[in-house]
Scaffold this active site. Structure first.
Site, PDB file in Angstrom:
ATOM      1  N   ASP A 150      66.360 -17.172  25.208  1.00 44.01           N
ATOM      2  CA  ASP A 150      67.254 -17.587  24.121  1.00 44.01           C
ATOM      3  C   ASP A 150      67.240 -19.099  23.888  1.00 44.01           C
ATOM      4  OD1 ASP A 150      67.933 -14.987  23.657  1.00 44.01           O
ATOM      5  OD2 ASP A 150      69.929 -15.086  24.534  1.00 44.01           O
ATOM      6  N   ARG A 203      76.118 -15.676  13.325  1.00 40.61           N
ATOM      7  CA  ARG A 203      76.299 -14.619  14.334  1.00 40.61           C
ATOM      8  C   ARG A 203      76.536 -15.239  15.706  1.00 40.61           C
ATOM      9  NH1 ARG A 203      71.416 -11.237  15.050  1.00 40.61           N
ATOM     10  NH2 ARG A 203      72.741 -10.734  16.803  1.00 40.61           N
ATOM     11  N   ASP A 253      65.215   2.761  26.836  1.00 36.45           N
ATOM     12  CA  ASP A 253      64.795   3.682  27.897  1.00 36.45           C
ATOM     13  C   ASP A 253      65.391   3.343  29.269  1.00 36.45           C
ATOM     14  OD1 ASP A 253      62.949   1.402  27.519  1.00 36.45           O
ATOM     15  OD2 ASP A 253      61.948   2.205  29.290  1.00 36.45           O
ATOM     16  N   ARG A 268      62.719  -3.575  21.373  1.00 34.16           N
ATOM     17  CA  ARG A 268      63.953  -3.451  22.138  1.00 34.16           C
ATOM     18  C   ARG A 268      64.438  -1.993  22.294  1.00 34.16           C
ATOM     19  NH1 ARG A 268      67.737  -8.433  20.257  1.00 34.16           N
ATOM     20  NH2 ARG A 268      68.322  -8.550  22.426  1.00 34.16           N
ATOM     21  N   PRO A 269      63.678  -1.194  23.029  1.00 33.23           N
ATOM     22  CA  PRO A 269      64.103   0.193  23.244  1.00 33.23           C
ATOM     23  C   PRO A 269      65.288   0.298  24.199  1.00 33.23           C
ATOM     24  CG  PRO A 269      62.101  -0.270  24.480  1.00 33.23           C
ATOM     25  CD  PRO A 269      62.434  -1.516  23.723  1.00 33.23           C
ATOM     26  N   LYS A 305      78.998 -16.023  23.585  1.00 30.66           N
ATOM     27  CA  LYS A 305      78.874 -14.835  22.726  1.00 30.66           C
ATOM     28  C   LYS A 305      78.441 -13.618  23.549  1.00 30.66           C
ATOM     29  CE  LYS A 305      74.955 -14.128  20.356  1.00 30.66           C
ATOM     30  NZ  LYS A 305      74.313 -12.810  20.521  1.00 30.66           N
TER      31      LYS A 305
END
Ligand code: UD1
Length: 423
Positions: A308, A400, A126, A123-124, A22
């Protein structure tokens, strides 16, 4: 909304075919925006996240055709003329941010909705932004959208990421293929999905070296051409199903599974008493003795233990012999499966980013709630070894990222079924 019902029924035996990754497919698909010629991906997984990315690319003017029941994605961006990635699609999936680099490289302009927080952490973006700014982009945040502009095109730069972000590495590598001059990306992520992306970009004519190490060098080109590329095997799906016989017993062969993509994960399995061996078709897994031993786990960037697979490993540790400590260092809020496992009789104490699991003899089935993708599959794994029936609710997260989970586990003897709301 569908539910998955699992009744723990002893050892699993047989074969499971591993799908394309994925996370690799989600970065390969936006690469189509880099070329006017067609990009065809084979071995694509049939998942809702892939359909979301297809919808996003179509909204940008690309053509995406699915063939062979979704296993082949034929894409063409010759008419892709839109540079705005809309909130309604982006909010569904953080990986939508992977169109930022390709759009900017192609149009010199990209407007991409900020993905926003998700269940497992803030989870930005930047790191993505800082790197693209070093390549000459001007980026500002307006009305929840990142407005990125590189009027005279992106230029090669010597960039050091403050953290080896997977997504930032992918965005920069894709953007740099069409930049003026050479980009050197230091402290780059080394995950196998990045190696797969680079392999594909090279087929499209890109000049890239160093993928799989922490320094990637990308020579900018005027244009890329078309290619056909098979998506690499899903190492997270492989790791997940490797843990099924660790919990339920038996011997399962994972067709297409690759030990070389699993890094420290296989060493941990060995340490807790799970045997893994290569076969001509993939790899085979079984427990060495009756019960696995507790081991400590720290999640790290590749080739360390993958975040994960942390939830799935916790499910194994719930019935291991002894006490294990799992430390989550990649995401700040990734233990939401713990309270659900506790409802099944697990003994887990969570303090900040550390979970201490005291193994019990057996878990008991219960109604549980899936809170994110990997959390949902960890509950299914736990249920395979539990006494009685477990009902996993809210399985849209599962769809998903796991293709036909009930068929794959059912084929090795698990008592598992999908029940739809009206079923
Ligand atoms: C990818 C994977 C995801 C996996 C993760 C880590 C895809 C589609 N998703 O996500 O399944 O769990 O790698 O292996 O491939 N961060 C920042 N600023 C940034 C970017 C990231 O602070 O600009 C932080 C994140 O909040 C997170 C950590 O860095 O805490 C890791 O993020 P990153 O490696 O970027 O993960 P993703 O690419 O989002």
């Amino acid at each position: 909304m569908d539910r998955i019902v699992v009744r723990g029924n002893g050892p699993l035996n047989g074969q499971i075919a591993i799908s394309g990754a994925k996370n690799a497919c989600l970065t390969l698909m936006p690469a189509t925006l880099l070329s006017e010629e067609p990009l065809t991906l084979t071995n694509a997984p049939r998942l809702s996240d892939i359909r979301t990315m297809a919808t996003l690319l179509q909204s940008l003017g690309a053509e995406v055709q699915t063939m062979q029941d979704g296993k082949v994605l034929a894409m063409s961006s010759h008419a892709a003329d839109t540079h705005v990635a809309d909130y309604d699609i982006v909010r569904k999936m953080r990986a939508s941010n992977l169109v930022l680099g390709p759009l900017l490289a192609r149009h010199g302009h990209a407007v991409v909705s900020l993905p926003g927080g998700c269940a497992i952490g803030a989870r930005p973006m930047d790191i993505h932004i800082a790197a693209l700014e070093e390549m000459g982009a001007e980026i500002e945040l307006k009305d929840g959208y990142l407005h990125a502009r590189a009027a005279r095109g992106l230029k090669g730069a010597d960039i050091t990421l403050r953290f080896a972000s997977v997504g930032a590495t992918e965005n920069v590598v894709m953007a740099a293929t069409l930049a003026k001059g050479t980009t050197v990306l230091r402290n780059a992520a080394r995950e196998p999905e990045i190696v797969d992306l680079v392999t594909c970009l090279r087929k499209m004519g890109a000049e890239i070296a160093g993928e799989g190490t922490d320094t990637i060098t990308i020579g900018g080109m005027d244009r890329l051409h078309g290619a056909t590329h098979p998506v690499v095997a899903d190492r997270i799906e492989t790791g997940t199903y490797m843990l099924a016989p660790a919990i339920a017993g038996g011997e399962v062969e994972l067709l297409g599974g690759r030990i070389d993509l699993l890094g420290a994960f296989c060493e941990k399995l060995d340490a807790c008493g799970i045997d893994v061996a290569e076969t001509p078709g993939g790899l085979i897994v079984k427990r060495r003795n009756g019960r696995v031993d507790a081991v400590n786990v720290v999640t790290e960037i590749f080739p360390g233990f993958p975040t994960d697979l942390q939830a799935q490993m916790m499910a194994v540790m719930c019935t291991a012999d002894g006490v294990s400590v799992l430390e989550e260092r990649i995401f700040e809020n990734r233990f939401m499966h713990a309270p659900e496992l506790v409802r099944m009789g697990a003994q887990i104490d969570v303090q900040g980013g550390t979970a201490t699991v005291t193994g019990v003899d057996r878990l008991k089935g219960a109604p549980v709630m899936a809170t994110d993708l990997r959390a949902s599959v960890s509950l299914i794994l736990a249920a395979l070894g539990a006494e009685g029936e477990t009902v996993v609710n809210r399985v849209y997260h599962l769809d998903r990222g796991y293709e036909r989970v009930e068929e794959k586990l059912g084929a090795v003897g698990a008592d598992i079924e999908r029940v739809s709301e009206d079923g």
